[in-house]
Scaffold this active site. Structure first.
Site, PDB file in Angstrom:
ATOM      1  N   CYS A  10      38.071  11.110  -2.633  1.00 40.74           N
ATOM      2  CA  CYS A  10      39.232  10.223  -2.677  1.00 40.74           C
ATOM      3  C   CYS A  10      39.069   9.166  -3.756  1.00 40.74           C
ATOM      4  O   CYS A  10      37.973   8.911  -4.256  1.00 40.74           O
ATOM      5  CB  CYS A  10      39.402   9.487  -1.335  1.00 40.74           C
ATOM      6  SG  CYS A  10      39.392  10.508   0.131  1.00 40.74           S
ATOM      7  N   CYS A  59      12.395  21.463 -11.730  1.00 42.45           N
ATOM      8  CA  CYS A  59      12.992  21.500 -13.062  1.00 42.45           C
ATOM      9  C   CYS A  59      14.371  20.846 -13.077  1.00 42.45           C
ATOM     10  O   CYS A  59      14.886  20.506 -14.147  1.00 42.45           O
ATOM     11  CB  CYS A  59      13.057  22.936 -13.577  1.00 42.45           C
ATOM     12  SG  CYS A  59      13.941  24.082 -12.513  1.00 42.45           S
TER      13      CYS A  59
END
Length: 356
Positions: A37, A318
């Site tokens: 929102c 990673c």
């Protein structure tokens, strides 16, 4: 830039006060409903622990949220081309439809013009919005108890079950046919952001990847070649352990993993993977940062290749490596997952700091 929002406490206060000063600069995702929102939305305000803040509509969509039907955050802004409203209405009517340029042409629009219009308005193309909406709905179905792979990979594959079966066939042979062979075992692990596959033996984990990673089939072939082993569906202790630890990680209860990992990369690759595991939870580093840490500032590209070769997602983090300019860079599991994991770990660290 990745981290350009004010402190979450400031944004939550702005949300509670419906402060219009952040209009267009910040959006709130509500975990309990799956919607995002504007901060000025008139709907009942969510609890603090149920919100995530995003700097753009694209970031909210990448995190798996769908637009609120009450404040309609994607309808904000200046007057725009009618094509945007018509395509968004069509997407809202059937968010599961798999859009391509053909469907856009069938509606009477030039795909190039549509692409430019959406990028101007949202910083993301319509086809990307449609794909992210499908992914978001898949995540929502998993969160509500779906246990089939279709719930996650349908966003990218015509048949999730077909893809899963293809992976199972690629893995190897049935257990009854491995009497004299050395073999690894593999099984599925369900997570809040998609199904993963874990491969291991009695001693260590060899692979942990999201099932819809395009490089997965090649990684499985590589493991079989390097180890000289077949792979069968089944369980070993490291798979049970990583499933338990992933559950605690996604629940925000642990920040370190103890599951033993097999090492079969090059010496340099293993050095990079070890360096990734030194990045503190809730923080990020660039490829050049890792290269300098290893004593060779010119090895940025080699570090990037080693990072991309990682086959133990999340555990070897990673996802904590970003571009030198602070932007998100490639991630085999999808940039939306990378964003999700970074934000999850930042929240975990914030909670831990407040408890100290």
């Amino acid at each position: 830039m990745l981290f350009d929002l004010p402190d979450d406490d400031i944004l939550y206060q702005a949300l509670m006060e419906r402060d219009p000063s952040y209009e267009g600069f910040a959006y709130v995702g509500v975990k309990s409903t799956g919607v995002f929102c504007k901060l000025t939305c008139p709907a009942r305000k969510p609890k603090r622990e149920n919100v995530l803040f995003h700097s753009s509509i694209a970031a909210a969509l990448e995190a798996g949220f769908r637009p609120c039907k009450r404040c309609r955050p994607m309808n904000a802004g200046l007057t725009r081309e009618p094509a945007i409203d018509r395509l968004l209405d069509a997407l809202e009517h059937d968010p599961n439809q798999k859009w391509s340029e053909k469907e856009i042409i069938d509606m009477g629009y030039d795909p190039s013009a549509v692409r430019r219009a959406f990028r101007r308005q949202f910083g993301i193309t319509f086809l990307e919005i449609a794909r992210l909406r499908r992914i978001g709905r898949s995540i929502d179905s998993l969160a509500h108890g779906a246990k089939v792979i279709e719930a996650q990979v349908n966003a990218n594959y015509d048949s999730g079950s077909g893809f899963r079966n293809a992976i199972a066939k690629l893995i190897g042979v049935a257990p009854k046919n491995v009497n004299h062979l050395s073999y690894l075992k593999a099984d599925w692990i369900e997570t809040p952001i998609g199904t993963m596959i874990a491969i291991g033996d009695k001693r260590a984990l060899y692979l942990l990847e999201f099932l819809d990673r395009k490089a997965l089939p090649g990684e499985i072939v590589s493991i079989k070649k390097v180890t000289g082993s077949e792979i069968v569906m089944g369980r070993e202790e490291p798979i049970d352990l990583i499933e338990e630890e992933l559950g605690l990680y996604f629940a925000g209860k642990i920040s370190d993993f103890t599951t033993p990992l097999a090492k079969f990369g090059t010496p340099f690759t293993n050095t990079v993977w070890d360096a990734l595991r030194t990045i503190p939870m809730g923080q990020v580093r660039s490829y050049s940062d890792i290269a300098r840490q290893l004593g060779n500032g010119k090895a940025t590209r080699a570090v990037a290749r080693a990072n991309g070769a990682n086959q133990i997602a999340i555990v070897i983090p990673c996802h904590r490596v970003i571009g030198a300019d602070g932007s998100l860079t490639g991630y085999g599991g999808g940039l939306w997952r990378k964003k999700w994991l970074i934000e999850h770990e930042r929240r975990m660290t914030h909670v831990q700091d407040n408890h100290e």
